[in-house]
Every structure is written in C-alpha cells, then in structure tokens.
Design an enzyme around this catalytic site. Structure first.
Site, short mmCIF file in Angstrom:
data_model
loop_
_atom_site.label_atom_id
_atom_site.label_comp_id
_atom_site.label_asym_id
_atom_site.label_seq_id
_atom_site.Cartn_x
_atom_site.Cartn_y
_atom_site.Cartn_z
N ARG A 306 93.05 10.88 -18.29
CA ARG A 306 91.87 10.60 -17.45
C ARG A 306 92.26 10.61 -15.98
O ARG A 306 93.25 10.01 -15.59
CB ARG A 306 91.29 9.23 -17.83
CG ARG A 306 90.90 9.22 -19.30
CD ARG A 306 90.12 8.00 -19.71
NE ARG A 306 89.81 8.08 -21.14
CZ ARG A 306 89.15 7.17 -21.82
NH1 ARG A 306 88.72 6.08 -21.20
NH2 ARG A 306 88.91 7.33 -23.10
N ARG A 321 94.77 0.56 -15.76
CA ARG A 321 94.06 1.82 -15.54
C ARG A 321 95.07 2.90 -15.18
O ARG A 321 95.64 2.91 -14.10
CB ARG A 321 93.05 1.63 -14.40
CG ARG A 321 92.11 2.81 -14.20
CD ARG A 321 91.11 2.53 -13.09
NE ARG A 321 90.21 1.43 -13.39
CZ ARG A 321 89.11 1.54 -14.13
NH1 ARG A 321 88.77 2.72 -14.62
NH2 ARG A 321 88.35 0.51 -14.35
N GLU A 395 88.31 -4.99 -20.90
CA GLU A 395 87.84 -4.08 -21.94
C GLU A 395 89.01 -3.38 -22.63
O GLU A 395 89.87 -2.79 -21.99
CB GLU A 395 86.92 -3.03 -21.31
CG GLU A 395 86.38 -2.05 -22.33
CD GLU A 395 85.54 -0.95 -21.68
OE1 GLU A 395 84.92 -1.22 -20.63
OE2 GLU A 395 85.53 0.18 -22.21
N SER A 398 85.65 0.27 -27.19
CA SER A 398 84.27 0.64 -26.93
C SER A 398 83.69 1.32 -28.16
O SER A 398 84.13 2.39 -28.55
CB SER A 398 84.25 1.58 -25.72
OG SER A 398 82.95 1.67 -25.21
N ARG A 436 97.32 -0.19 -22.73
CA ARG A 436 96.46 -1.28 -22.27
C ARG A 436 96.58 -2.52 -23.17
O ARG A 436 96.58 -3.65 -22.69
CB ARG A 436 95.00 -0.84 -22.15
CG ARG A 436 94.16 -1.91 -21.45
CD ARG A 436 92.71 -1.50 -21.27
NE ARG A 436 92.50 -0.67 -20.10
CZ ARG A 436 91.29 -0.38 -19.60
NH1 ARG A 436 90.21 -0.87 -20.18
NH2 ARG A 436 91.17 0.41 -18.55
#
Length: 472
Positions: A306, A321, A395, A398, A436
């Site tokens: 990403r 991130r 988070e 998802s 993460r």
RNA sequence: GGAGAGAUGGCGGAGUGGACGAACGCGCCGGAUUGCUAAUCCGGUGUACCCGGUUACGGGUACCGAGGGUUCGAAUCCCUCUCUCUCCGCCA
C-alpha cells in the site's frame, strides 16, 4: 463458536435488499461457463456497480445511500439518460430489424436486381448508423455517472461522517495495564533485536522495516496460526498472485478510485495487491458456478502493498502504517441471498474474533458508520485491538459485506434452483495482519524486565519458545 | 530477449461474404427402452439487453477475444489493440 460476548451484536434482522425485476430465461444446469464481458450492445459492462434496474426501481433508496455515504451521484441525470437510452435502443432495434430483413431479401434476388435494391437500403443503413451513434453517446455519458453510484448501506449501518462516528458494538477482554512503565513496540522490538526500522528506512524509505530473529519467526507463527485456524473452519488455503491485472482491481472495486493507493508496475500493466481479497475474490471471474460449489470459502496468505499516499505525518511511528505487510484473509463467495450473506458476515467476524481471543488480545467491534464506508460495501465491522503504546484501540481487522457489488463487476454468477444465472454475493475479513498485530502482541505481553512472553498458542509455531529476551 | 501459432457456444472442433446463433462430436436436461447400471433411440440445451403479457411465455436486437473500417449484408475481408500458447535463449 464465539467468545464470552458473542451475543449482543447486530441481530440477523435486515432490510430486504431491493432487487430489480428480472426476466426469466431457461438455461442449462450445473454448467460452469466462462463468459466474456463485452463492451456494448446491451451486454454487461465492467465498472457498473449497481444494476441499473435497481436504480430505476429504487431511486430514493439510492439517493439516500449517496446522502448517507457522503458520495455524490446524480441519480436524476442517470434516470433521465437511462430513459433516453432505452428509447434510443428500441428505435435502433426496430430499424436494424428492418435492415436485416431487407438485406436477406437482397441475397435471394437475382444478381442483376441487387444493385437497385441495395441502393434503397443504403439510406436505411445511414440512418441506423446515426441511431447507433446516439446510443453510444448516451452510454458514454451514462457510464461515469453509474460509476459514482455507491452500494446501498444496510439499515444497520449507523449514520455518520467519518470514523469518529463508528459505533462500538461490544468489547472483549480488558485493556492491558501495567505496574511498571511499559515500552511501545518500537522500543521493545529494538531492545529485543527483533525489529530494525532505522536501517530499513535508510535502504527502503519511510514506512518500512526489518523483522529479525524472533520477530521474523513471530510473524510467521501468527500467520500460520491464523491460517490453520481458518483451515479448521473449512476454508481452503490459497497462496495467490501478488501482481494482478486491472480487471481484478476494478472487479473488486479498488479501481477506479484507488489508483493513488496501489503500486503499479512500470513496464507492465500490473498492480501489486493491497490485499489477498483481490485475487481471492476474483478467482472465479467470468464464470458461472454451480450452486453446489457455493459457498466458496477461501483463506489466502499474501504480502500486501500500500502506498499510503496522503497519510504523511499520520501514524509515522513504528509498524502501524507501513507499505508492505503480510495478511491472512478470508473470503466467501456465496449465493445471492441477503440472509445467508449476513450470516456469513457474522461468521467471518466471529472467526477473526476467535483468533484474537486465542491470542489473548483485548479488542472491540465497531459498526462502521455510513460516511466511513467505502462505495462498494453494504456494511463493515472493524475489529480494533487494544494497543498500549497508542493508549487506544487500533484497527486490525475489517469485515465487509458487498451484496453482489463485486460479483457483478467481476461477472461471477451461479445457477440457482431455477437454473437462472445470478450474481453471487461476496464477503471478506482479515484473519490476521502482521506486523500490525505484533504491536499489541509485543506491547501487551511485555514484562518488567523488557522480555516478551510468547502467547501459548504461538509456541508450537516457535519451536516451543516461551520467552523473547533482550539481547545482552 | 528471439521466432512462430492461435483466440468460435459448458468442452472439443467446423466454418473465408447472405440459407450461421453458428455443422459435427462430447457433456448436460427431459422422454422412450431396460430386472438395476451401462448401452441405444427421440427431443431439448448459450448470454445479455429492449418491447409486450400477472406467470409458464412471445417478439426483436446484440454478441464468434476487443475496438474501428469496407459492404445492402461480416464469424468470414481490411486496420489497430489485447490476450493465450509453443519453441529457443536467460533466470529463481
């Protein structure tokens, strides 16, 4: 099934998703066909997300979806163009029918009479050309407008503008507290010599990292643990292409719109996936499945890439991130049945909760609000895991439900009992994403002496190792 | 990187300007026959859109990789693009 608080989530109540009327057509059973999308002539077009008939028949619901999702789409203009288009098509079809008929007659004429008859039909051909162009113009005008139309959010989705208005549904576990000054995962990772961000930045730029020693092994352990959990649930493990064609990106609705977020190869028209959802959901693109093949439950492991454009200065510290990570992702393709689809949505959420519970990490479930939902989702539940270093939930998962939005774009259908092809429903959820997940793992399992306890369920994957200790 | 071949219905595979939505075979569905299975025989069997009817349905149009062109008429001729495959070289 679920942990202590599995109850109390959004119920199975749902608003029947409005379906457009559809013409019946008899078909062959069980055939696994592969049909190509063609660009015009009334056949399907990639990039259209909602059935035009749904928009036609439920314009108010679509307008409401736009309002709730904070997405602009000119529904009135769409309806107007749709009306025009249908009139133009009808006119075109009629003229073309006449032309076909007369052309065939010419073929039966003796050669010497053909020229005269042909001259006669030529005028008709020109007229048809114009009608054809009119149809194309209308389609060209309509397409980008349709692209803007978002999927309809479920009634369960709370109204809201952004993630600050997401609604917590329930929480599991208690946020970890310490009787000493805890370190964050960067400090821990560095002192344990399992993480090196500084050198990574030097050679690979921002938002990169090296996982070393037990750090590398810990990531593999948690991924494999997650994978095994899903296999036990009946999901087929898949290792997937990380480079995909534009069709797969568009089909899963990352494109258009996500161009800035995805890496693209320079010499080829390939994209690096941001999640295994892309190849997994696209797996049966352009096929008609047998109903007995559904639900298709797959779990994929892949690197995820990403660009994180536009996030400069946000979450810059540590592993939260980053540009590249590994993720185990669960994907379900099921029958076009709202209730079934909703049931799977809760199940894939539960699957991931079980993983987090097994890891002993405190988390909460949030019902993502309308403004924070993407264009394609009907509903999304995030799992946010407690991260002591952030002193907040962050988070980690998802879980999305798409109705037939992705399947329609990917052209994945199945034959139901009535033998009619129908678009499938698709869903997906993170099982675990690393590094993460290493953030809460390291931070919550740290001890006063700076060592980190390896969660019990991961030890078998770590050669039995129970403790990661600071290097001397 | 070099050379070549090809893209047609669920699959295989015909088809080089009109009778082709597309032969033939396989598969699949329905029926007949059969003690059961197999075999055999008969019939059916693509997708999408538009129009009409409450429905089983009927009519029309489009689709033979995609886009454009020639023609009264294109799966068939011309141009462009995309994709797939094979061989050689290189390489994990």
């Amino acid at each position: 099934m679920g942990g202590p608080q599995r109850r109390g989530g959004p119920g199975l109540s749902h608003r029947p998703y409005p379906l457009p009327s559809r013409r019946a057509r008899s078909g062959r059973p069980r055939a696994v066909s592969r049909t190509r999308a063609t660009a015009r002539g009334g056949s399907r077009e990639r990039g259209i997300m909602l059935d035009i008939r749904l928009i036609r028949d439920n314009a108010d619901a679509v307008r409401d979806a736009c309002r709730r999702k904070r997405i602009d789409a000119d529904v009135d203009k769409i309806l107007e163009l749709d009306q025009t288009l249908r009139e133009q098509k009808t006119a075109f079809d009629a003229k073309r029918g006449e032309q076909n008929k007369r052309s065939k007659e010419i073929g039966k004429l003796p050669p010497e009479e053909r020229a005269a008859a042909a001259a006669d039909v030529k005028a008709l051909a020109e007229e048809i050309k114009e009608l054809d162009n009119a149809v194309k113009d209308t389609e060209t005008a309509l397409r980008p407008l349709l692209m803007q139309v978002p999927n309809l959010p479920s009634d369960d989705v709370p109204d809201g503008a952004d993630d600050s208005e997401n609604v917590e549904l329930r929480a599991w576990g208690t946020p970890k507290t310490f009787d000493f000054e805890p370190k964050d995962h960067v400090e821990l990772g560095t002192s344990l010599d399992i993480l090196d961000i500084e050198r990574a930045t030097r050679i690979a730029g921002s938002r990169t990292y090296f996982l070393k020693n037990e750090g590398a092994l810990l990531e593999l352990a948690v991924l494999r643990f997650a994978l095994d959990h899903m296999i036990a649930k009946g999901f087929s493990p898949m290792l997937v292409p990380h480079l995909v064609r534009t069709e797969a990106m568009e089909g899963t609705a990352y494109l258009p719109g996500g161009e800035e977020q995805a890496y693209r190869t320079v010499k080829d028209e390939s994209w690096l996936i941001g999640t295994a959802e892309v190849p997994l959901t696209s797996y049966r693109m352009d096929e008609i499945l047998g109903e007995d093949e559904l639900p298709m439950k797959t779990v994929g492991l892949s690197q995820c890439y990403r660009r994180e454009a536009g996030t400069y200065g946000k979450d810059t510290r540590g592993l939260y991130r980053i540009h590249q990570f590994q993720k185990v992702e669960q994907v379900i393709v099921c029958r076009a049945d709202d209730e079934e689809s909703l049931r799977w949505h809760h199940e894939i959420l539960a699957n991931s909760e079980q993983v987090m519970q097994a890891l002993g990490l405190a988390y909460r479930i949030v019902n993502v609000c309308s403004g924070d939902l993407g264009r394609p989702q009907v509903q999304k539940f995030d799992i946010e895991t407690w991260m002591p270093g952030r002193d907040a939930y962050g988070e980690t998962h998802s879980a999305s439900r798409f109705h037939d939005f992705q399947a329609r774009r990917l052209n994945i259908r199945y034959r139901g009992e009535d033998k009619k092809p129908r678009f499938c429903h698709t869903l997906n959820n993170t099982v675990v994403a690393s590094p993460r997940v290493l953030i809460p793992l390291l931070e919550c399992y740290q001890q006063k002496d700076g060592s980190v306890v390896v969660p019990e369920v991961l030890r078998p994957y770590m050669g039995g190792q129970e403790l990661i200790e600071p290097k001397a």
